[in-house]
Design an enzyme around this catalytic site. Sequence first.
Site, short mmCIF file in Angstrom:
data_model
loop_
_atom_site.label_atom_id
_atom_site.label_comp_id
_atom_site.label_asym_id
_atom_site.label_seq_id
_atom_site.Cartn_x
_atom_site.Cartn_y
_atom_site.Cartn_z
CB SER A 118 -5.67 -5.50 -4.24
OG SER A 118 -6.40 -5.90 -2.83
CG HIS A 139 -1.97 -2.32 -5.80
ND1 HIS A 139 -3.27 -2.13 -6.74
CD2 HIS A 139 -2.43 -4.45 -6.01
CE1 HIS A 139 -4.14 -3.56 -7.03
NE2 HIS A 139 -3.65 -4.44 -6.94
CD GLU A 151 -3.78 0.88 -7.59
OE1 GLU A 151 -4.78 2.07 -7.67
OE2 GLU A 151 -4.13 0.55 -7.26
CG ASN A 189 -8.64 -3.59 -6.80
OD1 ASN A 189 -9.44 -3.85 -8.04
ND2 ASN A 189 -7.80 -4.03 -5.65
#
Length: 283
Positions: A118, A139, A151, A189
């Site tokens: 992440s 991800h 992702e 993130n």
Amino acid sequence: MEVKKILVVGAGTMGNGIAQTAAVSGYQVTLSDVDPAALERGTAAIEKSASRLASKGVLTDEQLQAALSIATSTDLTPAAGIDLVIEAATENPEIKFRIFEELDQRAPPAAVLASNTSSISITRIGAATARPDQVIGMHFFNPVPLMRLLEIIRGLKTSEATLALALEVGRRMGKEPVQAKDSPGFIANRILCPMINEAIFALQENLGSAEDIDTVMKLGMSHPIGPLALADLIGLDVLLSIMQVLHRDLGDDKYRPAPLLRQMVDAGRLGRKSGAGFFQYPS
């Protein structure tokens, strides 16, 4: 290359969710973890999740049986016969580098090695192998069987063929792939974790109770879940690891982890998985 066999490394929340999603999408899946107890918990979580989805008509009986038939292993030996690895181990750079070094030695030359990291650089992970062109970030988001976002992150040397394969696999799993730059935290993130971290600062500074802080974000900003409850769902240890990566690699103090976050992790209050975080989760 057509992907038929997938090895998922790590049987935690993300790993078992990825394994389940891959299996019900028609892939032959093996789930690996060095901890037999973690494997047992992971397969139990898959059985519970898949059975619930089947009872709601979301999965067919055939898909349910596929989820219940996932093979397991306590080492990386199965890598010798796979087309794609999706690593979902602890969010620790050194652990991931060691795993990718071993996968590079065990997996067939044409196999693609993906990481569910992440926040950690895909370029750095790829550099741990002799096939950086076949290393990519995939991800997923928790809970993996339900969340559509994926992702896709290319490292500096990731090839177009590897990108195309990851996109194809993601879409077959029912995901909506979004390409993100190989930068700390990627897109999701980079935005989400500092927001959660700021909510922890707000709690630390007694701006409101945990319930009040989450209520403000749910009712005032239409978030489906408050940031502190979301932190508990993600895992406070995972959140701390991501913030540490952002702080170190971007070099900006606005990404410094809240002291209260460090204290919670030190105390073993990791969120849902430990039974307590900012909120209590009775077993």
